[in-house]
Scaffold this motif. Structure first.
Motif, PDB file in Angstrom:
ATOM      1  N   LEU A 242       0.788  -1.275  -0.007  1.00 40.97           N
ATOM      2  CA  LEU A 242      -0.069  -0.096  -0.125  1.00 40.97           C
ATOM      3  C   LEU A 242       0.909   1.303  -0.132  1.00 40.97           C
ATOM      4  O   LEU A 242       0.396   2.137  -0.613  1.00 40.97           O
ATOM      5  CB  LEU A 242      -0.997  -0.260   1.287  1.00 40.97           C
ATOM      6  CG  LEU A 242      -2.024  -0.750   1.306  1.00 40.97           C
ATOM      7  CD1 LEU A 242      -2.519  -1.074   2.498  1.00 40.97           C
ATOM      8  CD2 LEU A 242      -3.210  -0.279   0.134  1.00 40.97           C
TER       9      LEU A 242
ATOM     10  N   CYS B  42     -14.515  10.503   0.617  1.00 43.33           N
ATOM     11  CA  CYS B  42     -13.961  10.986  -0.756  1.00 43.33           C
ATOM     12  C   CYS B  42     -14.168  12.174  -0.958  1.00 43.33           C
ATOM     13  O   CYS B  42     -13.200  12.898  -1.641  1.00 43.33           O
ATOM     14  CB  CYS B  42     -14.688  10.011  -1.571  1.00 43.33           C
ATOM     15  SG  CYS B  42     -14.338   7.986  -1.431  1.00 43.33           S
TER      16      CYS B  42
ATOM     17  N   VAL C 290     -11.763   5.092  -5.803  1.00 45.61           N
ATOM     18  CA  VAL C 290     -12.755   4.195  -4.912  1.00 45.61           C
ATOM     19  C   VAL C 290     -13.991   3.963  -5.985  1.00 45.61           C
ATOM     20  O   VAL C 290     -14.605   4.703  -6.664  1.00 45.61           O
ATOM     21  CB  VAL C 290     -13.250   5.030  -3.593  1.00 45.61           C
ATOM     22  CG1 VAL C 290     -14.337   4.281  -3.019  1.00 45.61           C
ATOM     23  CG2 VAL C 290     -11.889   5.094  -2.879  1.00 45.61           C
TER      24      VAL C 290
ATOM     25  N   VAL D 109      -5.417   7.395  -4.519  1.00 45.01           N
ATOM     26  CA  VAL D 109      -6.396   6.314  -4.123  1.00 45.01           C
ATOM     27  C   VAL D 109      -7.673   6.748  -5.091  1.00 45.01           C
ATOM     28  O   VAL D 109      -8.004   8.168  -5.434  1.00 45.01           O
ATOM     29  CB  VAL D 109      -6.854   6.699  -2.897  1.00 45.01           C
ATOM     30  CG1 VAL D 109      -8.019   5.839  -2.437  1.00 45.01           C
ATOM     31  CG2 VAL D 109      -5.983   6.229  -1.774  1.00 45.01           C
TER      32      VAL D 109
ATOM     33  N   VAL E 158      -3.720   2.888  -5.762  1.00 49.50           N
ATOM     34  CA  VAL E 158      -4.560   2.193  -4.683  1.00 49.50           C
ATOM     35  C   VAL E 158      -6.018   2.287  -4.977  1.00 49.50           C
ATOM     36  O   VAL E 158      -6.509   3.374  -4.923  1.00 49.50           O
ATOM     37  CB  VAL E 158      -4.235   2.496  -3.065  1.00 49.50           C
ATOM     38  CG1 VAL E 158      -5.178   1.424  -2.341  1.00 49.50           C
ATOM     39  CG2 VAL E 158      -2.981   2.399  -2.772  1.00 49.50           C
ATOM     40  N   CYS E 159      -6.568   1.228  -5.610  1.00 48.02           N
ATOM     41  CA  CYS E 159      -7.936   1.047  -5.903  1.00 48.02           C
ATOM     42  C   CYS E 159      -8.871   0.500  -4.837  1.00 48.02           C
ATOM     43  O   CYS E 159      -8.386  -0.661  -4.527  1.00 48.02           O
ATOM     44  CB  CYS E 159      -8.213   0.534  -7.395  1.00 48.02           C
ATOM     45  SG  CYS E 159      -8.053  -1.253  -7.636  1.00 48.02           S
ATOM     46  N   PHE E 160      -9.911   0.880  -4.311  1.00 43.87           N
ATOM     47  CA  PHE E 160     -10.838   0.276  -3.583  1.00 43.87           C
ATOM     48  C   PHE E 160     -12.006  -0.144  -4.214  1.00 43.87           C
ATOM     49  O   PHE E 160     -12.696   0.575  -4.915  1.00 43.87           O
ATOM     50  CB  PHE E 160     -11.092   1.186  -2.513  1.00 43.87           C
ATOM     51  CG  PHE E 160     -10.064   1.471  -1.494  1.00 43.87           C
ATOM     52  CD1 PHE E 160     -10.021   0.661  -0.090  1.00 43.87           C
ATOM     53  CD2 PHE E 160      -9.021   2.408  -1.609  1.00 43.87           C
ATOM     54  CE1 PHE E 160      -9.043   0.784   0.385  1.00 43.87           C
ATOM     55  CE2 PHE E 160      -8.196   2.679  -0.605  1.00 43.87           C
ATOM     56  CZ  PHE E 160      -8.163   1.730   0.518  1.00 43.87           C
TER      57      PHE E 160
ATOM     58  N   ILE F  79     -10.855  12.479  -3.251  1.00 47.99           N
ATOM     59  CA  ILE F  79     -10.870  11.118  -3.742  1.00 47.99           C
ATOM     60  C   ILE F  79     -11.771  10.876  -4.838  1.00 47.99           C
ATOM     61  O   ILE F  79     -12.718  10.811  -4.817  1.00 47.99           O
ATOM     62  CB  ILE F  79     -10.944   9.873  -2.561  1.00 47.99           C
ATOM     63  CG1 ILE F  79      -9.771  10.320  -1.601  1.00 47.99           C
ATOM     64  CG2 ILE F  79     -10.573   8.789  -3.352  1.00 47.99           C
ATOM     65  CD1 ILE F  79      -9.921   9.471  -0.351  1.00 47.99           C
TER      66      ILE F  79
ATOM     67  N   LEU G 110      -9.031   2.385   3.781  1.00 50.83           N
ATOM     68  CA  LEU G 110      -9.282   3.806   3.086  1.00 50.83           C
ATOM     69  C   LEU G 110      -9.108   4.703   3.871  1.00 50.83           C
ATOM     70  O   LEU G 110      -8.569   5.833   3.616  1.00 50.83           O
ATOM     71  CB  LEU G 110     -10.774   3.600   2.537  1.00 50.83           C
ATOM     72  CG  LEU G 110     -11.390   4.952   2.087  1.00 50.83           C
ATOM     73  CD1 LEU G 110     -10.442   5.268   0.809  1.00 50.83           C
ATOM     74  CD2 LEU G 110     -12.975   4.830   1.772  1.00 50.83           C
TER      75      LEU G 110
ATOM     76  N   LEU H 292      -5.680   5.816   4.180  1.00 49.99           N
ATOM     77  CA  LEU H 292      -4.759   6.202   3.195  1.00 49.99           C
ATOM     78  C   LEU H 292      -5.444   7.571   2.493  1.00 49.99           C
ATOM     79  O   LEU H 292      -5.139   7.783   1.517  1.00 49.99           O
ATOM     80  CB  LEU H 292      -4.754   5.133   1.854  1.00 49.99           C
ATOM     81  CG  LEU H 292      -3.883   4.024   2.135  1.00 49.99           C
ATOM     82  CD1 LEU H 292      -4.077   3.180   0.970  1.00 49.99           C
ATOM     83  CD2 LEU H 292      -2.354   4.578   1.998  1.00 49.99           C
TER      84      LEU H 292
END
Length: 243
Positions: A150, A200, A184, A182, A156-158, A205, A173, A176
């Motif tokens: 991470l 977000c 999402v 990031v 970084v995709c959620f 984000i 989440l 970060l």
């Protein structure tokens, strides 16, 4: 063909509904097949087929582009091979001990045409005797692998499977949120979607509500980091070698 990609601005949701077609998860990667061969008594498969009953995963574009020679799919406990490529993506999101939809291998297929490293924490089998405590070395190894990856990756995709609780995904989440790497995907049907969307918005984000939208957000983030791709994710030129 996959549905038209969503577009997103930072801190604003992407329009577009849930995919309307059911899709079968792609064949497990070589790493997953190796893990299956090493399966021992007392382990559970987290690469099992999970019915995508709400059609969260869209069909792949046809035909899928071939895998790039430099593409790396990395899973624990192997050391993340991030430095071999200039760009990398961590697949942070729902696993739920294998009960979440198989979004990780689906995403691997959507990214494998790029010269990047994908770090996927969804390993083939999990030993049920492992205790989620810092003194359990197997558990500690998994968590430390994830934390290092991470920190080190480009993006970084959620992805929040709306049929899960995903407490660790929410923890990550939060960890970060102030990083500028990031993206999402969180459908309104996720039980804490309001919290996710507000976080977000507060931290700028980029987020969306569909898997297809998430693919587009990853491509935009990679492009911001100088990977030469177009709006559809097509590689336009090879990157310079990693430092």
């Amino acid at each position: 063909m996959a549905s038209k990609q969503d577009t997103a601005a930072q801190g604003t949701p992407v329009s577009g509904g849930t995919a309307s077609q059911h899709t079968t998860p792609p064949k497990p990667s070589a790493d997953a097949e190796d893990a299956a061969k090493d399966k021992k008594p007392g382990t559970v498969s987290i690469d099992q087929d999970v019915e995508d009953k709400d059609h969260q995963l869209p069909p792949h574009p046809e035909p899928l582009p071939p895998q790039h020679p430099s593409f790396i799919h990395c899973m624990p406990p192997k050391n993340p091979a991030i430095t071999k490529n200039k760009h990398s993506v961590f697949l942070a999101g729902s696993i739920e001990m294998g009960n979440a939809v198989q979004w990780q291998p689906h995403m691997v297929k959507r990214l494998h045409h790029l010269p990047i490293t994908v770090c996927n924490p969804r390993r083939g089998h999990w030993n049920t005797s492992i205790i989620p405590a810092k003194d359990d070395m197997d558990f500690k190894t998994q968590v430390e692998w994830e934390l290092k990856a991470l920190d080190d990756v480009t993006v970084v995709c959620f992805f929040f499977d709306h049929n899960t609780r995903s407490p660790v995904t929410m923890l990550e989440l939060g960890l970060l949120a102030e990083k500028h790497k990031v993206v999402v995907c969180c459908d309104k049907r996720f039980w804490k979607s309001g919290n996710i969307h507000i976080v977000c918005g507060k931290y700028g984000i980029p987020y969306c509500e569909t898997f297809e939208g998430l693919v587009g957000l990853i491509m935009k983030e990679l492009k911001k980091n100088d990977l030469d791709v177009d709006e559809n994710g097509k590689l336009l030129s090879e990157p310079s070698s990693a430092d």
